[in-house]
Scaffold this active site. Structure first.
Site, PDB file in Angstrom:
ATOM      1  N   LYS A 197       0.837  -1.213   0.000  1.00 53.71           N
ATOM      2  CA  LYS A 197       0.000   0.000   0.000  1.00 53.71           C
ATOM      3  C   LYS A 197       0.866   1.255   0.000  1.00 53.71           C
ATOM      4  CE  LYS A 197      -1.952   2.770   2.963  1.00 53.71           C
ATOM      5  NZ  LYS A 197      -1.942   4.049   2.233  1.00 53.71           N
ATOM      6  N   GLU A 271      10.236   0.782  10.312  1.00 53.69           N
ATOM      7  CA  GLU A 271      11.235   1.848  10.104  1.00 53.69           C
ATOM      8  C   GLU A 271      10.484   3.149  10.335  1.00 53.69           C
ATOM      9  OE1 GLU A 271      12.823   4.760   8.892  1.00 53.69           O
ATOM     10  OE2 GLU A 271      12.889   4.053   6.817  1.00 53.69           O
ATOM     11  N   CYS A 305      13.353  10.610   7.095  1.00 53.73           N
ATOM     12  CA  CYS A 305      13.330  10.066   8.464  1.00 53.73           C
ATOM     13  C   CYS A 305      14.699  10.190   9.131  1.00 53.73           C
ATOM     14  CB  CYS A 305      12.853   8.630   8.455  1.00 53.73           C
ATOM     15  SG  CYS A 305      13.654   7.630   7.218  1.00 53.73           S
ATOM     16  N   GLU A 402       9.910  15.172  15.746  1.00 54.54           N
ATOM     17  CA  GLU A 402      10.234  15.108  14.326  1.00 54.54           C
ATOM     18  C   GLU A 402       9.389  16.146  13.589  1.00 54.54           C
ATOM     19  OE1 GLU A 402       9.051  11.523  12.138  1.00 54.54           O
ATOM     20  OE2 GLU A 402      11.057  11.516  11.260  1.00 54.54           O
TER      21      GLU A 402
HETATM   22  P1  NDP Z   1       1.844   7.674   8.567  1.00 53.17           P
HETATM   23  O1  NDP Z   1       2.679   6.862   9.463  1.00 53.17           O
HETATM   24  O2  NDP Z   1       0.426   7.932   8.941  1.00 53.17           O
HETATM   25  O3  NDP Z   1       1.793   7.015   7.102  1.00 53.17           O
HETATM   26  C1  NDP Z   1       2.639   6.017   6.615  1.00 53.17           C
HETATM   27  C2  NDP Z   1       1.839   4.972   5.862  1.00 53.17           C
HETATM   28  O4  NDP Z   1       1.001   4.234   6.766  1.00 53.17           O
HETATM   29  C3  NDP Z   1       0.883   5.546   4.826  1.00 53.17           C
HETATM   30  O5  NDP Z   1       0.794   4.659   3.747  1.00 53.17           O
HETATM   31  C4  NDP Z   1      -0.420   5.609   5.611  1.00 53.17           C
HETATM   32  O6  NDP Z   1      -1.538   5.714   4.804  1.00 53.17           O
HETATM   33  C5  NDP Z   1      -0.355   4.299   6.363  1.00 53.17           C
HETATM   34  N1  NDP Z   1      -1.197   4.240   7.552  1.00 53.17           N
HETATM   35  C6  NDP Z   1      -1.798   5.246   8.247  1.00 53.17           C
HETATM   36  N2  NDP Z   1      -2.466   4.755   9.309  1.00 53.17           N
HETATM   37  C7  NDP Z   1      -2.289   3.412   9.295  1.00 53.17           C
HETATM   38  C8  NDP Z   1      -2.725   2.341  10.154  1.00 53.17           C
HETATM   39  N3  NDP Z   1      -3.446   2.577  11.235  1.00 53.17           N
HETATM   40  N4  NDP Z   1      -2.347   1.088   9.855  1.00 53.17           N
HETATM   41  C9  NDP Z   1      -1.572   0.834   8.783  1.00 53.17           C
HETATM   42  N5  NDP Z   1      -1.141   1.801   7.930  1.00 53.17           N
HETATM   43  C10 NDP Z   1      -1.488   3.072   8.186  1.00 53.17           C
HETATM   44  O7  NDP Z   1       2.578   9.031   8.288  1.00 53.17           O
HETATM   45  P2  NDP Z   1       1.890  10.422   7.870  1.00 53.17           P
HETATM   46  O8  NDP Z   1       1.830  10.451   6.413  1.00 53.17           O
HETATM   47  O9  NDP Z   1       0.597  10.659   8.562  1.00 53.17           O
HETATM   48  O10 NDP Z   1       2.954  11.458   8.430  1.00 53.17           O
HETATM   49  C11 NDP Z   1       2.886  11.865   9.800  1.00 53.17           C
HETATM   50  C12 NDP Z   1       4.265  12.071  10.354  1.00 53.17           C
HETATM   51  O11 NDP Z   1       4.965  10.849  10.349  1.00 53.17           O
HETATM   52  C13 NDP Z   1       5.137  13.005   9.554  1.00 53.17           C
HETATM   53  O12 NDP Z   1       4.934  14.329   9.886  1.00 53.17           O
HETATM   54  C14 NDP Z   1       6.506  12.528   9.930  1.00 53.17           C
HETATM   55  O13 NDP Z   1       6.897  13.125  11.138  1.00 53.17           O
HETATM   56  C15 NDP Z   1       6.318  11.054  10.134  1.00 53.17           C
HETATM   57  N6  NDP Z   1       6.731  10.256   8.955  1.00 53.17           N
HETATM   58  C16 NDP Z   1       7.867   9.537   9.046  1.00 53.17           C
HETATM   59  C17 NDP Z   1       8.297   8.810   7.948  1.00 53.17           C
HETATM   60  C18 NDP Z   1       9.537   8.023   7.993  1.00 53.17           C
HETATM   61  O14 NDP Z   1      10.102   7.738   6.947  1.00 53.17           O
HETATM   62  N7  NDP Z   1       9.988   7.599   9.131  1.00 53.17           N
HETATM   63  C19 NDP Z   1       7.577   8.829   6.678  1.00 53.17           C
HETATM   64  C20 NDP Z   1       6.347   9.573   6.709  1.00 53.17           C
HETATM   65  C21 NDP Z   1       5.983  10.266   7.813  1.00 53.17           C
HETATM   66  P3  NDP Z   1      -2.017   7.214   4.421  1.00 53.17           P
HETATM   67  O15 NDP Z   1      -0.988   7.769   3.519  1.00 53.17           O
HETATM   68  O16 NDP Z   1      -3.289   7.055   3.757  1.00 53.17           O
HETATM   69  O17 NDP Z   1      -2.142   7.965   5.715  1.00 53.17           O
END
Ligand code: NDP
Length: 492
Positions: A197, A271, A305, A402
């Protein structure tokens, strides 16, 4: 008095260079009006009946509509992946699986311009980065894992490695195609099938990748792509026929996933976020270090990240470092992601922009000193000026949380021990950087830093052969290298 000291009381002067626009053409990308879900080798209408637009963050214009998978769609995709696993894929000799991975790698190289333009359109990152970083690394991951596919017995001698089954993979929006490659390449090399996904805001390169799968003649059902939001991710990770879950994203969602899979016997790698320390000693090559600071925090708008978001400068070189840093910030060009001269593109979503603004406001309220170079932002789209905070206390939110944006917090230290103590004072532990000319100090710092990846005299370097992952709230498990294959295998 040195030149640098003499200039300190003047405001930093931005570069006088004016660049003419150098836009990359978007003609190479052909978008459909609407995309279905990729299940069993074809794009199918979602049983949920739901579609949502995906938007160009630099212009706010809708690019296409994509399907949002519901529970029935997730079930169909997982069942399809199970069938593909049992009926052929897991029994294929490794050398045959390798052929598909090599083909994917070559096709990604051949179509790299198309992918790079699409990545920048959908995600907002500068074309220079999608072209020179994301695409070459994505292809390199497929090449690298293709090489292991027929050597698993040698990679894990006397352990009889076997694939685990169906891998359920959920990825974020900051490196959409690259994260897809980090997940899919080792899973397939190990003999698993996949349901992946992509993130809600960046589905388009994953959908273009479906075309690559067809071009490479990967058997139907071996890779399935489900676009949608967090609900689809949650359904996927808890599906009983998913044997291995791999997630990259926020710590909050990582914790939710860990709770959902606890006690199920599923293998899990997470991660998650980071708040990396980038540590500059007084013997470092300062101009290089300043480039490393800039790359560490402003690369990909800080949506990284492992971004070097906490800068630790040894007190004796503080003034000089900050003066050089501010001067360099004045030369960053913020704007159209498709312009080949752009350094900092668009913030991925309005929601992320609001989060950055809120944290920046908290930094000002708590008493940190903000600096932003003179900079004209485009009128439309979501953009944020590269920002640095000085006078930051360790307790401030901007030093703890973050931000995931182009915002740097600067702290100081006197001794290596103090640097270590402050750098490790974080719930995260993903990456760190050390800048010094002394090899022994690099080794001593690397021993003491509680971070999964430590760069010395460089930052944000990636290689498919090198494992990547964190400690503490940055997650567990490694991606890349042999370490990245192991979670996709069981041993008899
Ligand atoms: P999320 O952790 O919400 O999103 C990452 C992925 O998980 C997306 O595909 C998301 O779908 C999906 N997801 C969301 N909720 C669930 C769930 N309950 N179960 C399984 N999968 C789920 O990150 P955000 O996009 O909301 O970003 C929020 C914050 O997270 C950022 O501001 C940043 O600080 C951090 N972040 C860190 C990352 C990293 O590489 N470590 C990457 C991205 C964000 P959907 O896109 O539809 O929400």
């Amino acid at each position: 008095m040195s030149d640098v000291e003499r200039r300190q009381d003047r405001s930093p002067v931005p570069s006088a260079f004016e660049y003419a626009p150098a836009p990359e053409s978007r003609e190479i990308v052909r978008l459909e009006e609407r995309y279905g879900l990729f299940i069993g080798g074809e794009l199918v209408d979602p049983r949920s009946g739901e579609y949502q637009p995906t938007v160009n963050p630099a212009t706010e214009e809708p690019l296409a509509e994509v399907a949002y998978a519901g529970p029935e769609d997730v079930d169909l995709a997982v069942t399809t992946a199970c069938d593909a696993f049992q009926n052929g894929w897991s029994d294929l000799p490794g050398s045959e699986r390798a052929k598909y991975l090599f083909r994917i790698a070559r096709i990604l190289q051949e179509r790299s311009r198309e992918f790079a333009v699409l990545e920048s359109l959908d995600g907002g990152k500068p074309i220079r980065e999608s072209r020179d970083v994301d695409l070459p690394l994505a292809a390199a991951h497929f090449f690298y894992y293709a090489g292991w596919a027929d050597k698993l017995e040698y990679a894990f001698p006397n352990r009889r490695p076997r694939p685990v089954g169906v891998a359920g993979q959920v990825i974020p929006w900051n490196f959409p195609l690259l994260m897809l490659s980090w997940k899919i390449a080792p899973a397939l090399a190990a003999g698993n099938t996949v349901v992946l996904k992509p993130a809600e805001t960046t589905p388009l390169t994953a959908l273009l990748f479906c075309d690559v799968l067809r071009q490479a003649e990967v058997p139907p059902g071996v890779v399935n792509i489900l676009t949608g939001d967090g609900r689809a991710g949650a359904e996927l990770v808890k599906h009983p026929d998913v044997n291995k879950v791999a997630f990259t994203g926020s710590t909050e969602v990582g914790k939710e996933i860990q709770r959902a899979v606890a006690g199920t016997g599923k293998k899990l790698t997470l991660e998650l976020g980071g708040k990396a320390a980038n540590i500059i000693f007084d013997d470092a090559a300062l101009d290089q270090a300043v480039e490393g600071i800039i790359n560490g925090i402003y690369f990909n708008q800080g949506h990284v990240c492992c971004a070097g978001s906490r800068l630790f400068v040894q007190e004796s070189i503080y003034e000089e470092t900050i003066a050089k840093l501010k001067r360099r910030m004045g030369t960053l060009r913020v704007g159209d992601p498709l312009d080949k001269n752009t350094d900092v593109g668009a913030i991925n979503s309005q929601q992320q922009l609001e989060k950055i603004k809120e944290l920046v406001a908290s930094g000002e309220e708590e008493g940190a000193e903000i600096y932003q170079p003179p900079c004209r932002l485009p009128e439309r789209g979501w953009f944020f000026v590269p920002t640095v905070f000085t006078n930051v206390a360790q307790s401030y939110r901007i030093a703890q949380e973050e931000i995931f944006g182009p915002v740097l917090s600067v702290l100081t230290f006197r001794t290596p021990d103090e640097a270590l103590e402050k750098a490790n004072n974080t719930p995260y532990g993903l990456s760190a950087g050390v800048w010094t000319e002394k090899g022994s100090r690099i080794l001593a710092m690397a021993q003491g830093l509680r971070a999964g990846v430590i760069w010395a005299n460089t930052f944000n370097r990636f290689d498919p052969a090198s494992p990547f992952g964190g400690y503490k709230e940055s997650g567990f498990g490694r991606e890349g290298g042999l370490h990245g294959l192991e979670p996709y295998l069981k041993f008899e």
